[in-house]
Design a protein around this motif. Structure first.
Motif, PDB file in Angstrom:
ATOM      1  N   THR A  45      83.866  50.652  51.373  1.00 45.71           N
ATOM      2  CA  THR A  45      82.658  50.909  50.587  1.00 45.71           C
ATOM      3  C   THR A  45      82.348  52.397  50.535  1.00 45.71           C
ATOM      4  OG1 THR A  45      81.773  48.746  51.183  1.00 45.71           O
ATOM      5  CG2 THR A  45      80.214  50.385  50.346  1.00 45.71           C
ATOM      6  N   THR A  46      82.052  52.885  49.339  1.00 50.80           N
ATOM      7  CA  THR A  46      81.869  54.318  49.124  1.00 50.80           C
ATOM      8  C   THR A  46      80.638  54.570  48.274  1.00 50.80           C
ATOM      9  OG1 THR A  46      84.276  54.619  49.200  1.00 50.80           O
ATOM     10  CG2 THR A  46      82.979  56.414  48.235  1.00 50.80           C
ATOM     11  N   LEU A  47      79.853  55.578  48.640  1.00 54.04           N
ATOM     12  CA  LEU A  47      78.752  56.063  47.812  1.00 54.04           C
ATOM     13  C   LEU A  47      79.175  57.361  47.137  1.00 54.04           C
ATOM     14  CD1 LEU A  47      75.552  55.529  50.016  1.00 54.04           C
ATOM     15  CD2 LEU A  47      76.299  54.171  48.048  1.00 54.04           C
ATOM     16  N   PHE A  48      78.897  57.450  45.839  1.00 53.85           N
ATOM     17  CA  PHE A  48      79.120  58.659  45.054  1.00 53.85           C
ATOM     18  C   PHE A  48      77.746  59.298  44.803  1.00 53.85           C
ATOM     19  CE2 PHE A  48      82.853  56.288  44.549  1.00 53.85           C
ATOM     20  CZ  PHE A  48      83.848  57.006  43.897  1.00 53.85           C
ATOM     21  N   PHE A  49      77.600  60.561  45.178  1.00 55.86           N
ATOM     22  CA  PHE A  49      76.332  61.274  45.009  1.00 55.86           C
ATOM     23  C   PHE A  49      76.497  62.446  44.051  1.00 55.86           C
ATOM     24  CE2 PHE A  49      76.166  59.663  49.419  1.00 55.86           C
ATOM     25  CZ  PHE A  49      74.929  59.024  49.445  1.00 55.86           C
ATOM     26  N   GLU A  50      75.423  62.740  43.320  1.00 54.89           N
ATOM     27  CA  GLU A  50      75.352  64.012  42.592  1.00 54.89           C
ATOM     28  C   GLU A  50      73.960  64.595  42.795  1.00 54.89           C
ATOM     29  OE1 GLU A  50      77.426  65.103  38.731  1.00 54.89           O
ATOM     30  OE2 GLU A  50      75.362  64.776  38.033  1.00 54.89           O
ATOM     31  N   PHE A  51      73.920  65.889  43.107  1.00 54.57           N
ATOM     32  CA  PHE A  51      72.677  66.615  43.350  1.00 54.57           C
ATOM     33  C   PHE A  51      72.558  67.715  42.297  1.00 54.57           C
ATOM     34  CE2 PHE A  51      74.644  65.207  47.278  1.00 54.57           C
ATOM     35  CZ  PHE A  51      73.637  64.473  47.888  1.00 54.57           C
ATOM     36  N   SER A  95      76.180  69.606  42.339  1.00 51.98           N
ATOM     37  CA  SER A  95      77.112  69.349  43.436  1.00 51.98           C
ATOM     38  C   SER A  95      77.323  67.846  43.545  1.00 51.98           C
ATOM     39  CB  SER A  95      76.571  69.885  44.770  1.00 51.98           C
ATOM     40  OG  SER A  95      76.519  71.285  44.761  1.00 51.98           O
ATOM     41  N   ALA A  96      78.574  67.445  43.752  1.00 46.01           N
ATOM     42  CA  ALA A  96      78.899  66.024  43.899  1.00 46.01           C
ATOM     43  C   ALA A  96      79.604  65.811  45.229  1.00 46.01           C
ATOM     44  CB  ALA A  96      79.772  65.553  42.745  1.00 46.01           C
ATOM     45  N   ALA A  97      79.416  64.618  45.776  1.00 44.48           N
ATOM     46  CA  ALA A  97      80.038  64.289  47.059  1.00 44.48           C
ATOM     47  C   ALA A  97      80.239  62.791  47.157  1.00 44.48           C
ATOM     48  CB  ALA A  97      79.179  64.775  48.218  1.00 44.48           C
ATOM     49  N   ILE A  98      81.143  62.388  48.046  1.00 41.59           N
ATOM     50  CA  ILE A  98      81.291  60.973  48.364  1.00 41.59           C
ATOM     51  C   ILE A  98      81.145  60.806  49.875  1.00 41.59           C
ATOM     52  CG2 ILE A  98      82.726  60.442  46.361  1.00 41.59           C
ATOM     53  CD1 ILE A  98      84.432  60.361  49.632  1.00 41.59           C
ATOM     54  N   GLY A 143      77.592  56.611  58.241  1.00 38.88           N
ATOM     55  CA  GLY A 143      78.463  57.197  57.231  1.00 38.88           C
ATOM     56  C   GLY A 143      79.567  58.015  57.887  1.00 38.88           C
ATOM     57  N   LEU A 144      80.722  58.073  57.239  1.00 37.61           N
ATOM     58  CA  LEU A 144      81.894  58.707  57.831  1.00 37.61           C
ATOM     59  C   LEU A 144      82.059  60.167  57.407  1.00 37.61           C
ATOM     60  CD1 LEU A 144      84.420  55.750  57.480  1.00 37.61           C
ATOM     61  CD2 LEU A 144      82.929  56.317  59.407  1.00 37.61           C
ATOM     62  N   GLY A 145      80.974  60.799  56.956  1.00 38.80           N
ATOM     63  CA  GLY A 145      81.045  62.201  56.581  1.00 38.80           C
ATOM     64  C   GLY A 145      81.182  62.390  55.084  1.00 38.80           C
ATOM     65  N   PHE A 146      80.781  63.563  54.605  1.00 41.44           N
ATOM     66  CA  PHE A 146      80.781  63.871  53.183  1.00 41.44           C
ATOM     67  C   PHE A 146      82.044  64.621  52.793  1.00 41.44           C
ATOM     68  CE2 PHE A 146      76.752  62.207  53.176  1.00 41.44           C
ATOM     69  CZ  PHE A 146      76.027  62.445  52.020  1.00 41.44           C
ATOM     70  N   ALA A 147      82.624  64.255  51.646  1.00 41.98           N
ATOM     71  CA  ALA A 147      83.691  65.028  51.012  1.00 41.98           C
ATOM     72  C   ALA A 147      83.121  65.579  49.715  1.00 41.98           C
ATOM     73  CB  ALA A 147      84.902  64.142  50.724  1.00 41.98           C
ATOM     74  N   TRP A 148      83.227  66.895  49.513  1.00 39.08           N
ATOM     75  CA  TRP A 148      82.523  67.557  48.423  1.00 39.08           C
ATOM     76  C   TRP A 148      83.434  67.813  47.224  1.00 39.08           C
ATOM     77  CZ3 TRP A 148      77.432  68.005  48.195  1.00 39.08           C
ATOM     78  CH2 TRP A 148      76.730  67.767  49.374  1.00 39.08           C
ATOM     79  N   ALA A 149      82.827  67.785  46.052  1.00 40.15           N
ATOM     80  CA  ALA A 149      83.497  68.123  44.792  1.00 40.15           C
ATOM     81  C   ALA A 149      82.599  69.102  44.058  1.00 40.15           C
ATOM     82  CB  ALA A 149      83.734  66.869  43.960  1.00 40.15           C
ATOM     83  N   ASP A 150      82.809  70.389  44.277  1.00 37.08           N
ATOM     84  CA  ASP A 150      81.907  71.403  43.748  1.00 37.08           C
ATOM     85  C   ASP A 150      82.340  71.990  42.411  1.00 37.08           C
ATOM     86  OD1 ASP A 150      79.924  71.370  45.735  1.00 37.08           O
ATOM     87  OD2 ASP A 150      81.189  72.538  47.082  1.00 37.08           O
ATOM     88  N   THR A 151      83.630  71.911  42.083  1.00 36.13           N
ATOM     89  CA  THR A 151      84.069  72.484  40.815  1.00 36.13           C
ATOM     90  C   THR A 151      83.882  71.450  39.699  1.00 36.13           C
ATOM     91  OG1 THR A 151      86.358  71.708  40.949  1.00 36.13           O
ATOM     92  CG2 THR A 151      85.820  73.786  42.074  1.00 36.13           C
ATOM     93  N   PRO A 152      83.737  71.922  38.452  1.00 41.08           N
ATOM     94  CA  PRO A 152      83.594  70.969  37.332  1.00 41.08           C
ATOM     95  C   PRO A 152      84.742  69.971  37.254  1.00 41.08           C
ATOM     96  CG  PRO A 152      82.982  73.173  36.617  1.00 41.08           C
ATOM     97  CD  PRO A 152      83.534  73.321  38.005  1.00 41.08           C
ATOM     98  N   ASP A 153      85.968  70.427  37.484  1.00 42.24           N
ATOM     99  CA  ASP A 153      87.117  69.515  37.402  1.00 42.24           C
ATOM    100  C   ASP A 153      87.052  68.437  38.482  1.00 42.24           C
ATOM    101  OD1 ASP A 153      88.121  70.852  35.247  1.00 42.24           O
ATOM    102  OD2 ASP A 153      89.633  71.978  36.372  1.00 42.24           O
TER     103      ASP A 153
END
Length: 474
Positions: A282-288, A229-232, A311-321
């Motif tokens: 400023t942005t943090l990119f996370f991957e779990f 799972s990835a998020a910013i 932090g201003l909340g998480f936006a998620w990127a769950d699909t591979p694309d």
């Protein structure tokens, strides 16, 4: 009869060696001007010099032949992989031969049950992972560019996943190395630990082609995680973002990646990579990664820490694309800045500190940038204390000098905070001036003694990694 100049003698020696190499290796040898131009430099550092010729090695024996002949004639040799190094590592000295390893792309062995493999040094990590895709395994060290695995060993490469999987140092089990005189040795092996002999593998990993040329690599592999799972998360304040990343690591969250891009970098990346849904702050990119329950726990802790640091909340990127889109934007950071400032010169820095000192360093560097009058983008692998500054300046000698003054201030600040002048780019020639301050002359004398012992004729990438100085401990 007049004596030939030293320069003339060197030119005649390399010409004779290239003729011998052509006899042995045929069309693997080229003196074509366009081929030599392509091997005259790497990326970023504006330092170039044409080699006298290029040998496209295909086997360890080819490399051995080149080094044996060059050693006998005192001809310098530089190994070349993908040419993606950024500190002048692959720029040849005068009258040198460049050995291109990019044709050495075989996967020699995959031991899925033991989670290791052996590859030739010219294979890229991207291509290795394509070839491993049916095994359930992958190789995680990800410096971003199309780097070869031999080059990644030579510079002790790191990258976005190092906070979880480690650097090349932790993921190389053994090597095949051709020594300066053409002799071939093997270091390490397939076992995960050994208490016999000197650790020669670690000696060559990070040696930047100055002690031997790596032709094969035994690599540690890892299982593909059950869930990714990835998020910013965006922050109005740079210090809040850095503090969040540090606290995530200090809390023991086994996060796969945590990357930072500041407001300048985000403005460039939003435009270049089409991230219009994000703000230029400023942005943090996370991957779990891991089992679903583990990922959920990692996310909960990270979100809590981000909230506590505004932090201003998480936006998620769950699909591979979606994940690929985010990480491609991160990997394209340099090109994003270059595109936003056409015609400018971009000078890259690379330093690292203990994570407890990272906020002090980045806040201080931001102040240094403002005081310098230059624009610069900050980004980095903040989970392990490593970050880069892309300094934007006019494309002139005066502009470059001003950028280098800022670079020196940044590195000096890192060294004062118990850091290093490079966490992943290596030394090459670009970082030579900082080595004495970081390591001290006694340590440098030991390094020079190793260099003299293994390369007594100083033919292996001379002028790189080690500043000039005494070769022996007195």
């Amino acid at each position: 009869m007049p004596h030939l100049s030293i320069d003339r003698q060197a030119a005649e020696r390399v010409t004779a060696v290239l003729a011998q190499l052509t006899e042995h290796l045929g069309n693997k040898v080229s003196t074509n001007p366009s081929v030599c131009e392509a091997h005259s430099h790497g990326e970023a550092l504006e330092l170039a010099r044409l080699p006298a010729g290029v040998v496209f090695a295909e086997t360890t024996d080819d490399v051995s032949t080149v080094l044996a002949l060059c050693h006998s004639a005192y001809v310098p040799v530089v190994a070349f992989g993908a040419g993606t190094s950024v500190e002048g590592h692959v720029t040849p000295p005068e009258h040198a031969v460049s050995i291109d390893l990019s044709r050495m792309t075989a996967v020699l062995q995959v031991n899925a049950a033991d989670m290791d493999c052996r590859v030739q040094a010219g294979l890229t990590r991207q291509e290795l992972n394509v070839r491993l895709r049916d095994t359930g395994l992958f190789f995680p060290v990800d410096p971003g560019g199309e780097a070869t695995l031999g080059g990644m060993c030579a510079t002790r490469a790191s990258g976005t996943a190092a906070v979880h999987y480690g650097t090349m140092k932790e993921n190389v089990l053994g090597l095949t190395v051709v020594m300066a005189n053409g002799e071939v040795i093997k270091t390490g092996g397939r076992v995960r630990k050994s208490s016999t002999g000197y650790d020669l593998t670690s000696l060559f990993v990070g040696s930047e082609g100055t002690l031997g040329i790596i032709t094969e690599v035994q690599l540690r592999l890892h299982g593909i995680p059950e869930q990714l799972s990835a998020a910013i998360c965006q922050f109005e304040n740079l210090e809040d973002a850095v503090r969040t990343a540090v606290e995530v690591i200090q809390a023991g969250v086994p996060i796969a990646r945590v990357e930072l891009m500041d407001d300048v970098q985000m403005a460039a990346s939003i435009r270049y990579s089409g991230l219009e849904e994000l703000r230029p702050i400023t942005t943090l990119f996370f991957e779990f990664s891991g089992a679903p329950a583990s990922v959920r726990e990692q996310v909960d802790v990270t979100e809590m820490l981000a909230r506590e640091n505004n932090g201003l909340g998480f936006a998620w990127a769950d699909t591979p694309d979606e994940r690929t889109r985010l990480w491609k934007a991160r990997h394209n950071a340099f090109w994003a800045v270059k595109a936003l400032y056409p015609g400018a010169r971009i000078v890259t820095t690379d330093c690292i500190v203990p994570i407890s000192r990272l906020a002090d360093l980045i806040v201080g560097v931001k102040a240094d940038i403002q005081e310098s009058g230059l624009e610069a983008a900050i980004l980095g692998h903040v989970g392990d204390g490593n970050f880069h500054t892309l300094i934007i300046t006019e494309d002139s000698a005066a502009g470059h000098a001003k950028a280098m003054d800022l670079d020196r201030r940044i590195v000096a600040r890192a060294l004062e905070l118990d850091g290093s002048c490079s966490g992943e780019h290596g030394v090459g020639v670009g970082k030579l001036e900082f080595l004495a301050q970081e390591h001290g002359e006694p340590s440098l004398r030991v390094m020079r003694t190793l260099k003299v012992a293994l390369d007594p004729r100083n033919i292996l990438n001379p002028g790189k990694l080690l500043p000039e100085g005494l070769a022996y401990i007195g």
